[in-house]
Design a protein around this motif. Structure first.
Motif: not given
Ligand code: F3S
Ligand code: SAH
Length: 468
Positions: A178, A182, A185
């Motif tokens: 990804c 975010c 994350c």
């Molecule tokens: Fe990706 Fe994590 Fe955001 S997997 S979309 S960075 S919640």
């Protein structure tokens, strides 16, 4: 000496990765067993999304490591996200771990196990543990072999449930990694850059699954709405992801299509309209909201507003009035005030979710949010969490109550836990329990719902094999 148990933590992608590792090991003559007490090799496929998930796996590994004293040939491996996140540093805490394999190297597990076991058998155990958390170009294409339970009738599946029924439903990985960043994350770190599998490969895999009796596929990726954005062009305003849905939808034998997870940013009109014209697309959308406060969404680096989120929900309900929704929410993100939370609560209530995963914010070192001031006390997170879970429970009870007396299409999956009844799911992903016979496994039946608990529906078959 060839009994392997794989214990999986975390999300569906991890389950899918564990299935792929199990398939590769079976092909090499290993047996996948249900019991972690009676195995020769224990592999923990780990999750890093929250600290609690990491601590659970570390605790497990520490406990199991004692076993090496009485079973010197025993092999202990840590795979997946925590392996990727922490690498060799894990050995400081867990020196007895033989193998640490990151998220782009699952396909190497059989070879590494072979080396470890050969060395132990020769009486000269490897001097150091094997650690491989390197990146690998093309690794999104290495996860594809499927374990289908009819191939291993009466054997155990990787999560320890003994399952002799033919497999009816399968996960298909369409993308790895990804690039969204975010602020909270760890996934971009543990899963790497966003990479899509070729569309032809995915369609071929779904076809092969259909030929083996699979009726329902769930397409998996961290951000499926951006599937193929670097590799394919939009045609007539249709995104590569919707093109993929169309192709999977055309496969004979596949009766239901699900996917997880889309991102609100990529949930455009072409995908909304797909629900109008593709009956195989199940009317259940997992649409991560994370927060209902525009200020917090911005701080989270989630590029949409609560207004845009609500627009998507309404557009989908316009196309499918009985659409089921689920979401992911984080409570207690740094700086989240009572007012911010009230915005989340309000939108959560309005969206009337049928299912939701509510997480208390957990600091992940190395992510931007970890360095933010104004971290929220645990008690506050706990209260906000309980508020949303309370609402969710009311919704679930209310939705299930409306289903009593109706007839739902159910895909029969196999015997339930007791082995006396059968289980399957509605298109809205509600679990149902009913009397049936093994002949109906893999069939769509009409089930008259006569009773419901918070999470389960009970009913009676009124028409078996509806499509026949
Ligand atoms: Fe990706 Fe994590 Fe955001 S997997 S979309 S960075 S919640
Ligand atoms: N792209 C994936 C997200 C994977 S992480 C998807 O959309 O499904 C799964 C969920 O874990 C996220 O949606 C988020 O709600 C939650 N999560 C991620 N990091 C977190 C953190 N640091 N603390 C608490 N919850 C978190």
């Amino acid at each position: 000496m060839n009994r392997v148990h794989i214990k999986t933590y975390g999300c569906q992608m991890n389950e899918r990765d564990s299935e792929a590792v199990a398939a590769m090991l079976r092909a090499r003559g290993y047996r996948i067993v249900a019991s972690e007490d009676d195995c020769d090799v224990l592999l923990l496929n780990t999750c890093s999304v929250r600290d609690a998930a990491e601590q659970k796996a570390i605790g497990k590994a520490a406990n199991i490591a004692h076993r090496k004293r009485r079973q010197p040939d025993f092999v202990l491996g840590i795979l997946g996200c925590m392996a990727q996140n922490r690498g060799a540093e894990l050995l400081d805490k867990l020196p007895d771990v033989d193998l640490i394999v990151g998220t782009q190297k699952f396909h190497q597990v059989p070879d590494y196990l072979e080396s470890i076991r050969a060395a132990k058998a020769a009486g000269v155990p490897l001097a150091t543990s094997i650690v491989d958390i390197a990146e690998e170009a093309g690794s999104q294409n290495t996860i594809r072999d499927h374990v289908l339970s009819q191939d291993v009738a009466a054997e155990a599946t990787t999560d320890g449930v003994v399952d002799a029924a033919p497999q009816v439903s399968a996960f298909v990985s369409i993308q790895q990694g990804c690039n969204m960043d975010c602020a909270f994350c760890i996934v971009p770190k543990t899963r790497g850059d966003e990479r899509s599998r070729p569309m032809d490969d995915i369609v071929a895999e779904c076809r092969a699954l259909a030929a083996r009796g699979v009726r329902e596929v769930t397409l998996l990726g961290q951000i499926v709405t951006s599937y193929g954005r670097r590799d394919y062009v939009h045609t007539d305003g249709i995104s590569p992801f919707v093109q993929l849905l169309e192709r999977v939808s055309a496969i004979e034998g596949i009766a239901r299509i699900r996917f997880t997870s889309p991102h609100p940013r990529g949930f455009k009109q072409d995908l909304v309209e797909a629900y109008g014209r593709m009956p195989k697309l199940c009317g259940y959308v997992h649409l991560p909201m994370q927060s209902g406060s525009n200020r917090i969404l911005k701080a989270m680096n989630r590029p949409y507003t609560r207004e845009r989120y609500w627009e998507i929900v309404e557009a989908l309900r316009a196309v499918r009035p009985d659409m089921y929704f689920s979401t992911d929410i984080i409570v207690g993100f740094p700086g989240e005030t009572d007012e911010d939370f009230e915005h989340t609560r309000e939108l959560f209530e309005r969206a009337n979710y049928d299912m939701a995963y509510v997480f208390k914010y957990s600091i992940r070192s190395g992510t931007p949010a970890a360095a933010m001031g104004d971290q929220i006390p645990d008690e506050v997170k706990e209260t906000r969490n309980a508020t949303l879970l309370g609402l969710l429970q009311q919704n679930s009870v209310r939705r299930n109550a409306t289903l009593i007396g109706t007839v739902e299409e159910v895909l029969v999956e196999g015997p339930d836990k007791t082995g006396k009844k059968f289980t399957g799911r509605t298109r809205g992903n509600r679990v149902c329990i009913f009397d049936a016979n093994p002949r109906l496994i893999g069939q769509l039946i009409s089930l008259k719902i006569d009773r419901a608990s918070v999470s389960t529906l009970y009913g009676e078959i009124v028409l078996a094999g509806v499509e026949a």
